[in-house]
Design a protein around this motif. Structure first.
Motif, PDB file in Angstrom:
ATOM      1  N   VAL A  80       0.911  -1.023   0.121  1.00  0.00           N
ATOM      2  CA  VAL A  80      -0.183   0.027   0.009  1.00  0.00           C
ATOM      3  C   VAL A  80       0.875   1.094  -0.019  1.00  0.00           C
ATOM      4  O   VAL A  80       1.661   1.573   0.931  1.00  0.00           O
ATOM      5  CB  VAL A  80      -0.917   0.019   1.312  1.00  0.00           C
ATOM      6  CG1 VAL A  80      -1.748   1.323   1.407  1.00  0.00           C
ATOM      7  CG2 VAL A  80      -1.932  -1.259   1.162  1.00  0.00           C
ATOM      8  N   GLU A  81       0.872   1.908  -1.043  1.00  0.00           N
ATOM      9  CA  GLU A  81       1.858   2.920  -1.316  1.00  0.00           C
ATOM     10  C   GLU A  81       1.639   4.028  -0.555  1.00  0.00           C
ATOM     11  O   GLU A  81       2.598   4.654   0.042  1.00  0.00           O
ATOM     12  CB  GLU A  81       1.843   3.511  -2.899  1.00  0.00           C
ATOM     13  CG  GLU A  81       2.660   2.421  -3.801  1.00  0.00           C
ATOM     14  CD  GLU A  81       3.960   2.022  -3.458  1.00  0.00           C
ATOM     15  OE1 GLU A  81       4.597   3.095  -2.949  1.00  0.00           O
ATOM     16  OE2 GLU A  81       4.438   0.847  -3.602  1.00  0.00           O
ATOM     17  N   ALA A  82       0.196   4.509   0.072  1.00  0.00           N
ATOM     18  CA  ALA A  82      -0.030   5.333   0.746  1.00  0.00           C
ATOM     19  C   ALA A  82       0.482   5.374   2.154  1.00  0.00           C
ATOM     20  O   ALA A  82       0.691   6.169   2.680  1.00  0.00           O
ATOM     21  CB  ALA A  82      -1.601   5.580   0.800  1.00  0.00           C
ATOM     22  N   LEU A  83       0.812   4.115   2.690  1.00  0.00           N
ATOM     23  CA  LEU A  83       1.418   4.054   3.858  1.00  0.00           C
ATOM     24  C   LEU A  83       3.008   4.621   3.996  1.00  0.00           C
ATOM     25  O   LEU A  83       3.288   5.394   4.936  1.00  0.00           O
ATOM     26  CB  LEU A  83       1.589   2.551   4.283  1.00  0.00           C
ATOM     27  CG  LEU A  83       2.250   2.450   5.691  1.00  0.00           C
ATOM     28  CD1 LEU A  83       1.428   2.801   6.760  1.00  0.00           C
ATOM     29  CD2 LEU A  83       2.617   0.863   5.955  1.00  0.00           C
ATOM     30  N   ARG A  84       3.581   4.472   2.961  1.00  0.00           N
ATOM     31  CA  ARG A  84       5.190   4.957   2.846  1.00  0.00           C
ATOM     32  C   ARG A  84       5.115   6.394   2.706  1.00  0.00           C
ATOM     33  O   ARG A  84       5.797   7.108   3.040  1.00  0.00           O
ATOM     34  CB  ARG A  84       5.684   4.415   1.507  1.00  0.00           C
ATOM     35  CG  ARG A  84       5.885   2.931   1.590  1.00  0.00           C
ATOM     36  CD  ARG A  84       6.425   2.049   2.645  1.00  0.00           C
ATOM     37  NE  ARG A  84       7.348   2.665   3.565  1.00  0.00           N
ATOM     38  CZ  ARG A  84       7.465   2.518   4.675  1.00  0.00           C
ATOM     39  NH1 ARG A  84       6.469   1.680   5.476  1.00  0.00           N
ATOM     40  NH2 ARG A  84       8.397   3.040   5.650  1.00  0.00           N
ATOM     41  N   GLU A  85       3.938   7.023   2.066  1.00  0.00           N
ATOM     42  CA  GLU A  85       3.737   8.371   1.747  1.00  0.00           C
ATOM     43  C   GLU A  85       3.247   9.093   2.980  1.00  0.00           C
ATOM     44  O   GLU A  85       3.637  10.296   3.569  1.00  0.00           O
ATOM     45  CB  GLU A  85       2.615   8.669   0.681  1.00  0.00           C
ATOM     46  CG  GLU A  85       3.051   8.112  -0.652  1.00  0.00           C
ATOM     47  CD  GLU A  85       2.013   8.176  -1.737  1.00  0.00           C
ATOM     48  OE1 GLU A  85       0.897   8.675  -1.484  1.00  0.00           O
ATOM     49  OE2 GLU A  85       2.291   7.752  -2.991  1.00  0.00           O
ATOM     50  N   GLY A  87       4.416   8.391   6.074  1.00  0.00           N
ATOM     51  CA  GLY A  87       5.767   8.655   6.727  1.00  0.00           C
ATOM     52  C   GLY A  87       5.378   7.743   8.112  1.00  0.00           C
ATOM     53  O   GLY A  87       6.270   8.096   9.237  1.00  0.00           O
ATOM     54  N   VAL A  88       5.006   6.803   8.165  1.00  0.00           N
ATOM     55  CA  VAL A  88       4.837   5.758   9.476  1.00  0.00           C
ATOM     56  C   VAL A  88       6.309   5.400   9.759  1.00  0.00           C
ATOM     57  O   VAL A  88       6.884   4.885   8.825  1.00  0.00           O
ATOM     58  CB  VAL A  88       3.642   4.844   9.187  1.00  0.00           C
ATOM     59  CG1 VAL A  88       3.781   3.910  10.605  1.00  0.00           C
ATOM     60  CG2 VAL A  88       2.284   5.515   9.091  1.00  0.00           C
ATOM     61  N   ALA A  89       6.577   5.433  10.990  1.00  0.00           N
ATOM     62  CA  ALA A  89       8.042   4.985  11.266  1.00  0.00           C
ATOM     63  C   ALA A  89       8.136   3.386  11.245  1.00  0.00           C
ATOM     64  O   ALA A  89       7.223   2.803  11.904  1.00  0.00           O
ATOM     65  CB  ALA A  89       8.320   5.519  12.691  1.00  0.00           C
ATOM     66  N   ASP A  90       9.197   2.996  10.742  1.00  0.00           N
ATOM     67  CA  ASP A  90       9.211   1.347  10.505  1.00  0.00           C
ATOM     68  C   ASP A  90       9.571   0.666  11.825  1.00  0.00           C
ATOM     69  O   ASP A  90       8.826  -0.221  12.178  1.00  0.00           O
ATOM     70  CB  ASP A  90      10.452   1.201   9.888  1.00  0.00           C
ATOM     71  CG  ASP A  90      10.298   1.417   8.296  1.00  0.00           C
ATOM     72  OD1 ASP A  90       9.240   1.527   7.857  1.00  0.00           O
ATOM     73  OD2 ASP A  90      11.109   1.500   7.373  1.00  0.00           O
ATOM     74  N   ASP A  91      10.176   1.400  12.708  1.00  0.00           N
ATOM     75  CA  ASP A  91      10.435   0.991  14.050  1.00  0.00           C
ATOM     76  C   ASP A  91       9.094   0.842  15.020  1.00  0.00           C
ATOM     77  O   ASP A  91       8.855  -0.084  15.680  1.00  0.00           O
ATOM     78  CB  ASP A  91      11.227   1.570  14.943  1.00  0.00           C
ATOM     79  CG  ASP A  91      11.098   3.201  14.891  1.00  0.00           C
ATOM     80  OD1 ASP A  91      10.350   3.946  14.171  1.00  0.00           O
ATOM     81  OD2 ASP A  91      11.431   3.691  16.235  1.00  0.00           O
TER      82      ASP A  91
END
Length: 106
Positions: A80-85, A87-91
């Motif tokens: 889901v590309e919108a998640l990357r956009e 800016g949710v932190a991977d950690d």
């Protein structure tokens, strides 16, 4: 997730809950903008994202209605590309997912 764009139908969902992680409660990298139904399903650990932005659904969750099936179960493993956009932190995602009884997904 669902293309709902009316503000009054959306809510902020925290990746890591406010009570346990008060120091990041207002951090935008710990937030998802979701409709209420998906927010409650997220909080109930019925689905999540991984650090690559793929959507994963709890294997025990088999939604009866078409809308939840189409927006979650049918998209299991989809990026889901919108998640990357957003800016949710991977950690934050990694910490949340480690707490899920059904993680890692199959």
């Amino acid at each position: 997730m669902t293309d709902i764009s009316r503000r009054e139908l959306l809510t902020v969902s925290h990746v890591l809950d406010r009570a346990t992680y008060p120091d990041i409660a207002e951090d935008p990298t710990n937030a998802l903008l979701l409709n209420w139904t998906h927010h409650f399903a997220f909080d109930a650990a019925l689905w999540t994202f991984d650090e690559a932005g793929r959507l994963w659904v709890n294997p025990d969750y088999q939604p009866d209605d078409e809308w939840m099936h189409g927006s979650l179960r049918a998209r299991h493993g989809e990026r889901v590309e919108a998640l990357r956009e957003a800016g949710v932190a991977d950690d934050h995602l990694a910490t949340r997912n480690e707490s899920l009884a059904w993680w890692p997904p199959s």
